[in-house]
Design a protein around this motif. Structure first.
Motif, PDB file in Angstrom:
ATOM      1  N   ALA A 136      10.738   1.133  48.611  1.00 20.45           N
ATOM      2  CA  ALA A 136      12.120   1.615  48.697  1.00 20.45           C
ATOM      3  C   ALA A 136      12.692   1.268  50.072  1.00 20.45           C
ATOM      4  O   ALA A 136      11.949   1.071  51.042  1.00 20.45           O
ATOM      5  N   LYS A 137      13.994   1.195  50.142  1.00 20.98           N
ATOM      6  CA  LYS A 137      14.653   0.869  51.409  1.00 20.98           C
ATOM      7  C   LYS A 137      14.260   1.852  52.511  1.00 20.98           C
ATOM      8  O   LYS A 137      14.130   1.473  53.683  1.00 20.98           O
ATOM      9  N   GLU A 138      14.073   3.110  52.138  1.00 18.51           N
ATOM     10  CA  GLU A 138      13.701   4.114  53.135  1.00 18.51           C
ATOM     11  C   GLU A 138      12.332   3.792  53.748  1.00 18.51           C
ATOM     12  O   GLU A 138      12.143   3.927  54.959  1.00 18.51           O
ATOM     13  N   GLU A 139      11.399   3.342  52.936  1.00 19.45           N
ATOM     14  CA  GLU A 139      10.076   2.969  53.449  1.00 19.45           C
ATOM     15  C   GLU A 139      10.167   1.746  54.351  1.00 19.45           C
ATOM     16  O   GLU A 139       9.488   1.666  55.379  1.00 19.45           O
ATOM     17  N   LYS A 140      11.005   0.798  53.960  1.00 16.27           N
ATOM     18  CA  LYS A 140      11.202  -0.403  54.782  1.00 16.27           C
ATOM     19  C   LYS A 140      11.771  -0.012  56.149  1.00 16.27           C
ATOM     20  O   LYS A 140      11.325  -0.506  57.186  1.00 16.27           O
ATOM     21  N   TYR A 141      12.750   0.887  56.134  1.00 12.68           N
ATOM     22  CA  TYR A 141      13.367   1.361  57.374  1.00 12.68           C
ATOM     23  C   TYR A 141      12.333   2.053  58.265  1.00 12.68           C
ATOM     24  O   TYR A 141      12.231   1.765  59.463  1.00 12.68           O
ATOM     25  N   ILE A 142      11.558   2.955  57.684  1.00 10.67           N
ATOM     26  CA  ILE A 142      10.551   3.695  58.449  1.00 10.67           C
ATOM     27  C   ILE A 142       9.495   2.754  59.013  1.00 10.67           C
ATOM     28  O   ILE A 142       9.025   2.933  60.151  1.00 10.67           O
ATOM     29  N   THR A 143       9.128   1.728  58.257  1.00 12.06           N
ATOM     30  CA  THR A 143       8.143   0.747  58.729  1.00 12.06           C
ATOM     31  C   THR A 143       8.664   0.006  59.957  1.00 12.06           C
ATOM     32  O   THR A 143       7.923  -0.242  60.914  1.00 12.06           O
ATOM     33  N   ILE A 144       9.947  -0.339  59.943  1.00  7.44           N
ATOM     34  CA  ILE A 144      10.545  -1.000  61.115  1.00  7.44           C
ATOM     35  C   ILE A 144      10.489  -0.077  62.319  1.00  7.44           C
ATOM     36  O   ILE A 144      10.068  -0.480  63.412  1.00  7.44           O
ATOM     37  N   GLN A 145      10.908   1.167  62.137  1.00  6.59           N
ATOM     38  CA  GLN A 145      10.918   2.103  63.259  1.00  6.59           C
ATOM     39  C   GLN A 145       9.497   2.349  63.777  1.00  6.59           C
ATOM     40  O   GLN A 145       9.283   2.469  64.986  1.00  6.59           O
ATOM     41  N   SER A 146       8.535   2.399  62.874  1.00  2.00           N
ATOM     42  CA  SER A 146       7.137   2.574  63.273  1.00  2.00           C
ATOM     43  C   SER A 146       6.650   1.387  64.095  1.00  2.00           C
ATOM     44  O   SER A 146       5.933   1.545  65.089  1.00  2.00           O
ATOM     45  N   THR A 147       7.056   0.187  63.685  1.00  3.93           N
ATOM     46  CA  THR A 147       6.660  -1.025  64.412  1.00  3.93           C
ATOM     47  C   THR A 147       7.304  -1.051  65.793  1.00  3.93           C
ATOM     48  O   THR A 147       6.681  -1.453  66.776  1.00  3.93           O
ATOM     49  N   ILE A 148       8.548  -0.589  65.876  1.00  8.38           N
ATOM     50  CA  ILE A 148       9.220  -0.481  67.178  1.00  8.38           C
ATOM     51  C   ILE A 148       8.426   0.456  68.083  1.00  8.38           C
ATOM     52  O   ILE A 148       8.184   0.154  69.259  1.00  8.38           O
ATOM     53  N   CYS A 149       8.006   1.585  67.547  1.00  7.35           N
ATOM     54  CA  CYS A 149       7.209   2.544  68.330  1.00  7.35           C
ATOM     55  C   CYS A 149       5.895   1.932  68.796  1.00  7.35           C
ATOM     56  O   CYS A 149       5.462   2.152  69.926  1.00  7.35           O
ATOM     57  N   SER A 150       5.271   1.142  67.944  1.00  4.06           N
ATOM     58  CA  SER A 150       3.981   0.534  68.308  1.00  4.06           C
ATOM     59  C   SER A 150       4.139  -0.457  69.451  1.00  4.06           C
ATOM     60  O   SER A 150       3.212  -0.680  70.236  1.00  4.06           O
ATOM     61  N   LEU A 151       5.329  -1.043  69.577  1.00  3.62           N
ATOM     62  CA  LEU A 151       5.572  -2.020  70.639  1.00  3.62           C
ATOM     63  C   LEU A 151       5.638  -1.377  72.023  1.00  3.62           C
ATOM     64  O   LEU A 151       5.488  -2.062  73.034  1.00  3.62           O
ATOM     65  N   VAL A 152       5.845  -0.064  72.070  1.00  4.78           N
ATOM     66  CA  VAL A 152       5.890   0.628  73.362  1.00  4.78           C
ATOM     67  C   VAL A 152       4.538   0.522  74.056  1.00  4.78           C
ATOM     68  O   VAL A 152       4.460   0.369  75.277  1.00  4.78           O
ATOM     69  N   THR A 153       3.468   0.574  73.283  1.00  3.44           N
ATOM     70  CA  THR A 153       2.122   0.551  73.869  1.00  3.44           C
ATOM     71  C   THR A 153       1.360  -0.744  73.576  1.00  3.44           C
ATOM     72  O   THR A 153       0.169  -0.826  73.842  1.00  3.44           O
ATOM     73  N   SER A 154       2.042  -1.749  73.013  1.00  2.00           N
ATOM     74  CA  SER A 154       1.380  -3.025  72.714  1.00  2.00           C
ATOM     75  C   SER A 154       1.151  -3.821  73.997  1.00  2.00           C
ATOM     76  O   SER A 154       1.965  -3.789  74.913  1.00  2.00           O
ATOM     77  N   TYR A 155       0.064  -4.537  74.030  1.00  2.00           N
ATOM     78  CA  TYR A 155      -0.240  -5.387  75.182  1.00  2.00           C
ATOM     79  C   TYR A 155      -0.691  -6.759  74.702  1.00  2.00           C
ATOM     80  O   TYR A 155      -1.313  -6.894  73.657  1.00  2.00           O
ATOM     81  N   GLY A 156      -0.384  -7.787  75.492  1.00  2.00           N
ATOM     82  CA  GLY A 156      -0.880  -9.128  75.238  1.00  2.00           C
ATOM     83  C   GLY A 156      -0.668  -9.604  73.818  1.00  2.00           C
ATOM     84  O   GLY A 156       0.442  -9.615  73.297  1.00  2.00           O
ATOM     85  N   ARG A 157      -1.758 -10.016  73.194  1.00  2.00           N
ATOM     86  CA  ARG A 157      -1.703 -10.576  71.848  1.00  2.00           C
ATOM     87  C   ARG A 157      -1.167  -9.568  70.839  1.00  2.00           C
ATOM     88  O   ARG A 157      -0.442  -9.932  69.920  1.00  2.00           O
TER      89      ARG A 157
END
Length: 203
Positions: free
Chosen positions: A136-157
């Motif tokens: 559903a579009k809501e799941e797609k939206y939440i997945t994007i926001q979750s990925t944005i959050c993961s980028l806060v602590t992502s490093y290197g590769r």
């Protein structure tokens, strides 16, 4: 989409924006860009209103650009020449068309920040690799926001990989809203010009 051209254009725009701004750390700038992207993705969802199960008439319109006049819409801009030009190009704009134009512009705003993040992380975007996410579009939206959050602590590769996922998830979401790659790319070019005009006018 010509990602090489888009990223080069975004790098030039970011350079122009940063020229008159106070210095900041690379991490600070990256995180501010993540917040900006998160807000823009929320604005896309809020324009479509797919999550508003309590509302029957969904789909917002940018009222600063489109105002009702009977069955047609009048385009309001402060610049008379632009107003005449837009009226010539858009004689009759239905509410559905006005909503779609508003939505495409919101999506292009988000694309600006994704390109900026990729440039900041020295990540070359080449295309969309993900098989469409059947959800559903809501799941797609939440997945994007979750990925944005993961980028806060992502490093290197990990950051490079997360940016690939972010681009894929973003386009999967945009496509589910009925926006084509050609429309998104053209909207980017159009908004890029507006952003330079805003810089010249002290936005």
């Amino acid at each position: 989409m010509n990602f090489k051209k888009l990223q080069a254009m975004q790098a030039k725009l970011d350079e122009a924006i940063l020229a008159d701004k106070a210095p900041m750390t690379a991490e600070g700038r990256f995180n501010k860009t993540l917040v900006a992207l998160s807000v823009e993705i929320a604005e896309v969802a809020n324009t479509v209103e797919h999550f508003k199960f309590w509302k029957d008439n969904k789909g917002k319109i940018d009222e600063s650009r489109f105002q009702w006049h009977g069955e047609l819409m009048d385009i309001s801009l402060g610049d008379r020449d632009k107003l005449v030009d837009l009226r010539n190009r858009m004689k009759e704009v239905s509410p559905k068309q006005a909503h779609r134009l508003t939505l495409i512009e919101e999506c292009s705003d988000a694309l600006h920040f994704i390109l900026s993040l990729a440039n900041q992380a020295n990540k070359e975007l080449v295309g969309f690799n993900l098989v469409p996410f059947e959800a559903a579009k809501e799941e797609k939206y939440i997945t994007i926001q979750s990925t944005i959050c993961s980028l806060v602590t992502s490093y290197g590769r990990n950051k490079q990989v997360d940016l690939e996922y972010l681009m894929d998830y973003f386009y999967d979401y945009v496509e589910s809203l009925g926006i084509t790659p050609q429309e998104l790319e053209q909207a980017y070019y159009d908004k890029n010009k507006i952003n330079y005009e805003r810089l010249e006018n002290g936005y």
